[in-house]
Scaffold this active site. Structure first.
Site, PDB file in Angstrom:
ATOM      1  N   GLY A 250       2.199  -0.145   0.398  1.00  0.00           N
ATOM      2  CA  GLY A 250       2.778   1.099  -0.095  1.00  0.00           C
ATOM      3  C   GLY A 250       1.724   2.162  -0.337  1.00  0.00           C
ATOM      4  O   GLY A 250       1.801   3.268   0.216  1.00  0.00           O
ATOM      5  N   ASP A 251       0.720   1.858  -1.145  1.00  0.00           N
ATOM      6  CA  ASP A 251      -0.321   2.849  -1.432  1.00  0.00           C
ATOM      7  C   ASP A 251      -1.696   2.211  -1.268  1.00  0.00           C
ATOM      8  O   ASP A 251      -2.624   2.489  -2.006  1.00  0.00           O
ATOM      9  CB  ASP A 251      -0.154   3.409  -2.848  1.00  0.00           C
ATOM     10  CG  ASP A 251      -0.162   2.325  -3.915  1.00  0.00           C
ATOM     11  OD1 ASP A 251      -0.186   1.130  -3.546  1.00  0.00           O
ATOM     12  OD2 ASP A 251      -0.166   2.658  -5.111  1.00  0.00           O
ATOM     13  N   GLU A 252      -1.788   1.331  -0.281  1.00  0.00           N
ATOM     14  CA  GLU A 252      -3.015   0.578  -0.051  1.00  0.00           C
ATOM     15  C   GLU A 252      -3.511   0.866   1.374  1.00  0.00           C
ATOM     16  O   GLU A 252      -2.713   0.861   2.313  1.00  0.00           O
ATOM     17  CB  GLU A 252      -2.673  -0.913  -0.168  1.00  0.00           C
ATOM     18  CG  GLU A 252      -3.721  -1.777  -0.808  1.00  0.00           C
ATOM     19  CD  GLU A 252      -3.259  -3.222  -0.773  1.00  0.00           C
ATOM     20  OE1 GLU A 252      -4.016  -4.056  -0.290  1.00  0.00           O
ATOM     21  OE2 GLU A 252      -2.108  -3.489  -1.190  1.00  0.00           O
TER      22      GLU A 252
END
Lengths: 344, 198
Positions: A250-252
């Site tokens: 997701g936000d990696e």
């Protein structure tokens, strides 16, 4: 053919050797159909047989298009296309020919023959070479074309087979993340495996965004998507075009920088990314702030690392960076056969 | 055109140096696929990048790499088609040289999109020729040299091939045919091996 008495007959006289070169597949017959001379390539068709003196009717079954059974029938078809099947030769080859009357006192005919469309087969069966054809003959071009086409066709078959395999694979594992246009985990893993296998030096940066969940919760997913796009832009600006930038969660993000093994330079790149991420991002007339933490590993050339160790080391470094507070950069070490460790 | 060249180049590097250096070339060039396809279009910058990277990794001059590529195209036993198609040019090396002017047309006949640059052969003296392709990339000159030298071996001819200085860009080679039948050469049958009973 009927020429008035006293008209001088125009004509040429050729030695047999010249005729053999011009028409290697010819036969000269008497008015009674007896072979007087045969070209060298025709002789190869009847290998081991003496042709001179034999009747053309015993050498070939002829149609034009009705069967020709005697020399009267043959004479009637002079000047027209003939279909000929050699008798008594093991492989059945089809020839076509044209007979023209010979001038001179004895009369008789010159019959020129050709393998026509059967020429590739004839060349194989009779082991013919370029010398068996006149240089003006198109047989060489036909053979060339047949072989060139076969080669192109084989490539086509190979290509469509490989494309089909690749298509199936691509459907399963598209290499890009449609939201940001960055690569995805599969692409990143495949490059990492390749670099490890080939012993090429590289740096791997593992980036995790901070406060991203809050943006999603407060401003909605569209805003979150916009922020991810901005982050992708930052990464692209800070890295080279040959680097692999992937969104792996997701936000990696995982960034792989092939050939970059200078630890100072890698640290500078990581720090610059962190600094850029702290700038406010405009979303829907509002401004939101995020941050990021980076754990990175530098793998020198020929280090013999395996992908799992490298990822574990970068994970551990990222964890240490997060623990040290937001907007931190932490280096990890990946040594083969050793536990991943974080450089203090 | 570049598809054929890149595929031949891939075959040359993999056969001669192994798959590892080839993998390194692809990685450094940033090419994501497994390899190149002979019938797919690629552009010249990609070919130039692959060539420069390979020369660096193999630690050889670009000219040497290109000439070896030409030799490989003719001598690779796993892919006899180019050698066979070139041998259709004639029964002797001299005839083969004369046939090179027809090569672009022959290639187009087999593969309409194959755009080979025009080739001209000029006889400048006894057994002395100048082969020129004014529109060819200079890189092709080295590949051509490799091909012509390998074909001379194939015919058993003794030749000396040297680059010919050109006022304009393009490729020109001087070819001196010392002995058309210097050695035995390789045998060539018009019929492909598997077609004898076809």
């Amino acid at each position: 053919m009927a020429e008035g008495a006293g008209t001088r007959r125009e004509g040429i006289c050729l030695p047999q050797a010249a005729l053999n070169r011009l028409m290697p597949l010819h036969v000269v017959i008497s008015a009674q159909g007896r072979v007087r001379a045969a070209g060298p390539t025709l002789q190869r068709l009847f290998a081991g047989q003496r042709l001179v003196g034999r009747s053309i009717l015993t050498l070939f079954e002829m149609r034009a298009p009705a069967r020709i059974v005697d020399m009267a029938g043959f004479a009637a078809r002079v000047g027209h296309k003939l279909n000929l099947l050699p008798r008594g030769t093991a492989p059945a080859l089809r020839l076509r020919g044209l007979a023209v009357p010979l001038g001179g006192a004895g009369g008789g005919y010159l019959v020129d023959l050709s393998f026509g469309i059967d020429c590739p087969r004839a060349v194989g069966l009779l082991q013919l070479s370029e010398a068996d054809f006149a240089p003006t003959d198109m047989t060489m071009e036909v053979l060339y074309l047949a072989e060139a086409n076969a080669a192109v066709l084989a490539e086509m078959r190979g290509l469509s087979g490989r494309l089909d395999g690749a298509r199936l694979q691509a459907e399963e594992e598209a290499l890009t993340d449609p939201l940001t246009g960055l690569r995805n985990r599969r692409a990143s893993d495949s490059l990492l495996a390749r670099l490890c296998r080939e012993g090429i030096g590289f740096a791997l940066l593992h980036l995790d965004l901070d406060y991203f969940k809050q943006v999603n919760d407060r401003l909605g997913h569209a805003a979150g998507d916009h922020v991810l796009g901005v982050v992708a832009g930052i990464l692209r600006r800070q890295c080279r075009s040959m680097d692999s930038l992937a969104r792996v969660g997701g936000d990696e993000f995982v960034l792989i920088l092939p050939g970059l093994v200078d630890e100072l330079r890698v640290a500078r790149i990581a720090t610059r990314i962190i600094e850029e991420l702290r700038r406010p991002i405009a979303v829907q007339d509002e401004s939101c702030r995020i941050a990021g933490s980076i754990g990175y590993v530098v793998v020198p050339e020929g280090a013999g690392s395996d992908p799992a160790t490298v990822l574990k080391a970068s994970d551990a470094a990222l964890y240490a960076a997060k623990k040290a507070g937001r907007s931190q950069v932490q280096q990890g070490q990946a040594r083969p056969g050793r536990q991943a460790e974080v450089v203090p | 055109m570049f598809g054929l060249l890149l595929r031949a180049f891939q075959s040359y590097v993999c056969t001669t140096f192994g798959p590892r250096p080839w993998g390194q070339v692809l990685t450094q060039v940033g090419f994501m696929g497994e390899g190149f396809e002979p019938l797919l279009p690629y552009d010249r910058p990609l070919f130039d990048r692959v060539l420069a990277t390979a020369a660096e990794i193999l630690e050889r001059p670009v000219e040497t790499v290109l000439e070896d590529l030409g030799t490989h195209i003719v001598t690779n036993p796993a892919y006899p088609a180019p050698r066979r198609l070139l041998r259709f040019g004639g029964a002797t090396y001299g005839d083969f040289l004369l046939s090179l002017e027809e090569l672009p047309d022959r290639a187009r006949l087999a593969l309409p999109e194959a755009a080979l640059p025009p080739v001209m052969l000029e006889e400048t003296g006894p057994s002395q020729y100048v082969l020129s392709c004014p529109l060819a990339l200079p890189a092709l000159g080295h590949v051509l040299t490799g091909i012509l030298r390998a074909m001379a071996d194939d015919y058993g001819a003794l030749v000396v091939i040297e680059p010919e200085p050109l006022p304009d860009p393009g490729v020109a080679l001087s070819i001196r045919l010392h002995e058309p039948e210097f050695a035995a050469g390789r045998s060539f049958r018009l019929a492909p091996r598997d077609a004898a009973h076809g």
